[in-house]
Design an enzyme around this catalytic site. Structure first.
Site, PDB file in Angstrom:
ATOM      1  N   TYR A 116       0.841  -1.202   0.000  1.00 34.13           N
ATOM      2  CA  TYR A 116       0.000   0.000   0.000  1.00 34.13           C
ATOM      3  C   TYR A 116       0.874   1.249   0.000  1.00 34.13           C
ATOM      4  O   TYR A 116       0.662   2.175  -0.788  1.00 34.13           O
ATOM      5  CB  TYR A 116      -0.908  -0.036   1.237  1.00 34.13           C
ATOM      6  CG  TYR A 116      -1.880   1.124   1.333  1.00 34.13           C
ATOM      7  CD1 TYR A 116      -3.074   1.121   0.605  1.00 34.13           C
ATOM      8  CD2 TYR A 116      -1.610   2.221   2.145  1.00 34.13           C
ATOM      9  CE1 TYR A 116      -3.957   2.181   0.687  1.00 34.13           C
ATOM     10  CE2 TYR A 116      -2.489   3.284   2.231  1.00 34.13           C
ATOM     11  CZ  TYR A 116      -3.664   3.260   1.507  1.00 34.13           C
ATOM     12  OH  TYR A 116      -4.544   4.315   1.584  1.00 34.13           O
ATOM     13  N   LYS A 134       1.226   4.163  -2.981  1.00 36.24           N
ATOM     14  CA  LYS A 134       0.911   5.584  -2.794  1.00 36.24           C
ATOM     15  C   LYS A 134       2.136   6.449  -3.115  1.00 36.24           C
ATOM     16  O   LYS A 134       1.999   7.583  -3.566  1.00 36.24           O
ATOM     17  CB  LYS A 134       0.412   5.824  -1.369  1.00 36.24           C
ATOM     18  CG  LYS A 134      -0.930   5.126  -1.077  1.00 36.24           C
ATOM     19  CD  LYS A 134      -2.004   5.533  -2.068  1.00 36.24           C
ATOM     20  CE  LYS A 134      -3.373   5.010  -1.707  1.00 36.24           C
ATOM     21  NZ  LYS A 134      -4.417   5.429  -2.659  1.00 36.24           N
TER      22      LYS A 134
HETATM   23  P1  NAD Z   1     -13.485   3.125   0.935  1.00 40.21           P
HETATM   24  O1  NAD Z   1     -13.112   1.690   1.039  1.00 40.21           O
HETATM   25  O2  NAD Z   1     -14.468   3.708   1.873  1.00 40.21           O
HETATM   26  O3  NAD Z   1     -13.964   3.436  -0.558  1.00 40.21           O
HETATM   27  C1  NAD Z   1     -13.204   3.012  -1.671  1.00 40.21           C
HETATM   28  C2  NAD Z   1     -14.129   2.742  -2.854  1.00 40.21           C
HETATM   29  O4  NAD Z   1     -13.312   2.326  -3.955  1.00 40.21           O
HETATM   30  C3  NAD Z   1     -15.135   1.616  -2.601  1.00 40.21           C
HETATM   31  O5  NAD Z   1     -16.430   2.042  -2.968  1.00 40.21           O
HETATM   32  C4  NAD Z   1     -14.648   0.479  -3.494  1.00 40.21           C
HETATM   33  O6  NAD Z   1     -15.712  -0.319  -4.005  1.00 40.21           O
HETATM   34  C5  NAD Z   1     -13.965   1.247  -4.618  1.00 40.21           C
HETATM   35  N1  NAD Z   1     -12.977   0.425  -5.324  1.00 40.21           N
HETATM   36  C6  NAD Z   1     -12.062  -0.429  -4.770  1.00 40.21           C
HETATM   37  N2  NAD Z   1     -11.365  -1.017  -5.756  1.00 40.21           N
HETATM   38  C7  NAD Z   1     -11.814  -0.509  -6.932  1.00 40.21           C
HETATM   39  C8  NAD Z   1     -11.492  -0.745  -8.296  1.00 40.21           C
HETATM   40  N3  NAD Z   1     -10.553  -1.627  -8.640  1.00 40.21           N
HETATM   41  N4  NAD Z   1     -12.166  -0.055  -9.249  1.00 40.21           N
HETATM   42  C9  NAD Z   1     -13.129   0.827  -8.899  1.00 40.21           C
HETATM   43  N5  NAD Z   1     -13.503   1.066  -7.634  1.00 40.21           N
HETATM   44  C10 NAD Z   1     -12.856   0.409  -6.670  1.00 40.21           C
HETATM   45  O7  NAD Z   1     -12.094   3.905   1.004  1.00 40.21           O
HETATM   46  P2  NAD Z   1     -11.728   5.437   1.277  1.00 40.21           P
HETATM   47  O8  NAD Z   1     -11.232   5.544   2.661  1.00 40.21           O
HETATM   48  O9  NAD Z   1     -12.790   6.347   0.812  1.00 40.21           O
HETATM   49  O10 NAD Z   1     -10.450   5.539   0.330  1.00 40.21           O
HETATM   50  C11 NAD Z   1     -10.432   6.271  -0.863  1.00 40.21           C
HETATM   51  C12 NAD Z   1      -8.996   6.551  -1.216  1.00 40.21           C
HETATM   52  O11 NAD Z   1      -8.359   7.248  -0.127  1.00 40.21           O
HETATM   53  C13 NAD Z   1      -8.151   5.310  -1.457  1.00 40.21           C
HETATM   54  O12 NAD Z   1      -7.278   5.546  -2.539  1.00 40.21           O
HETATM   55  C14 NAD Z   1      -7.382   5.157  -0.176  1.00 40.21           C
HETATM   56  O13 NAD Z   1      -6.187   4.466  -0.350  1.00 40.21           O
HETATM   57  C15 NAD Z   1      -7.155   6.613   0.204  1.00 40.21           C
HETATM   58  N6  NAD Z   1      -6.837   6.874   1.605  1.00 40.21           N
HETATM   59  C16 NAD Z   1      -7.670   6.483   2.602  1.00 40.21           C
HETATM   60  C17 NAD Z   1      -7.316   6.743   3.929  1.00 40.21           C
HETATM   61  C18 NAD Z   1      -8.184   6.305   5.074  1.00 40.21           C
HETATM   62  O14 NAD Z   1      -7.760   6.412   6.230  1.00 40.21           O
HETATM   63  N7  NAD Z   1      -9.389   5.832   4.835  1.00 40.21           N
HETATM   64  C19 NAD Z   1      -6.137   7.422   4.214  1.00 40.21           C
HETATM   65  C20 NAD Z   1      -5.308   7.814   3.183  1.00 40.21           C
HETATM   66  C21 NAD Z   1      -5.675   7.537   1.874  1.00 40.21           C
END
Ligand code: NAD
Length: 257
Positions: free
Chosen positions: A157, A161
């Site tokens: 991961y 990133k």
């Molecule tokens: P989440 O799991 O709530 O939502 C992610 C969405 O992406 C889901 O609806 C899932 O179905 C969709 N998804 C997954 N794989 C996919 C694919 N191959 N094609 C299309 N859609 C796909 O996650 P989130 O927390 O909203 O995360 C969104 C972004 O933010 C991600 O890139 C994650 O790495 C990043 N992020 C999250 C956090 C955190 O703490 N939640 C922190 C830093 C970065």
């Protein structure tokens, strides 16, 4: 309205950051192309937007597939005639992701395919559409883990990133004179499904919060507000940045008790 007459494509729009961003962008006047693997979730988001007199379509697509990314961009141009904002936000964090010794190759490959290749493919098909529209704003979701190392490793991961940050910078430079801005959004730890399913006990959650000066998890809506700034013309001189929205996490050496 800050995105009036703009067409915005948001990936991962079924949940978390993507969902909140799709809703906010629509409220701010954008026509939204909401993309997710989870067809039901993204359908619900679009139904909500349309019920509040907004414009949106749902596209079920896997961002790690070139054909699917080509299709989602074609849907934006086919339905709304242009593409102004591309939010490459879909991402995964796999539970079997650990350190170099414990992480299996399939976990590495899958994580890279969605988190890094998915951003590249979004840009591969999104940039030509944006050029046809006279420019635009691309926002790629990275993470604070691309900036600082964590003692609880998720190597694949973190590396994915880091790739997002590197490709964001290069794309920003390459397309700067074509009117396309490219920025990375770096969220801190958020109270979304992705992280809460990983930090699944109060003890694990508290261990993470020790590092956040604000002492709380961020909300998806707070990331949507940052994405709105990067998407809108208010950020017209901002490109190639690592836009940190992390409650002060990466600024801290020692956090207050
Ligand atoms: P989440 O799991 O709530 O939502 C992610 C969405 O992406 C889901 O609806 C899932 O179905 C969709 N998804 C997954 N794989 C996919 C694919 N191959 N094609 C299309 N859609 C796909 O996650 P989130 O927390 O909203 O995360 C969104 C972004 O933010 C991600 O890139 C994650 O790495 C990043 N992020 C999250 C956090 C955190 O703490 N939640 C922190 C830093 C970065």
């Amino acid at each position: 309205m800050r995105l009036k007459d703009k067409v915005a494509l948001v990936t991962g729009a079924g949940n978390g950051i993507g969902r909140e961003t799709a809703l906010l962008f629509a409220q701010e006047g954008a026509a939204v192309v909401a993309v997710d693997l989870d067809e039901a979730a993204v359908g619900e988001v679009v139904a909500g937007i349309v019920a509040s007199s907004g414009k949106a379509i749902a596209v079920a697509a896997d961002v790690s597939s070139a054909a699917a990314c080509e299709r989602m961009v074609a849907a934006a141009e086919g339905e709304f005639g242009r593409l102004d904002v591309l939010f490459n936000n879909a991402g995964i964090m796999m539970s079997a992701d650990g350190d170099a010794v414990s992480t299996e190759e399939d976990v590495w490959d899958k994580t890279m395919a969605v988190n890094a290749k998915g951003v590249y493919l979004g840009c591969k098909y999104g940039i030509p559409a944006m050029l046809r529209s006279g420019g635009g704003s691309i926002i790629n979701t990275a993470s604070f883990v691309a900036i600082v190392g964590a003692a609880t490793p998720q190597l694949a991961y973190t590396a994915s990133k880091g790739a997002v940050l590197a490709l964001t910078r290069e794309l920003a430079v390459v397309h700067a004179r074509e009117g396309i801005r490219v920025n990375a959004l770096c969220p801190g730890p958020l109270r979304t499904e992705l992280l809460m399913s990983f930090l699944d006990t109060e003890e694990k959650r508290q261990r993470r919060l020790v590092h956040v000066p604000m002492g709380r998890f961020g909300e998806a809506r707070e990331m949507a507000e940052a994405a709105l700034y990067l998407a809108s013309d208010e950020s017209s001189y901002v490109t190639g940045t690592e836009f940190l929205v992390d409650g002060g996490l990466t600024a801290a050496y020692v956090t207050p008790e």
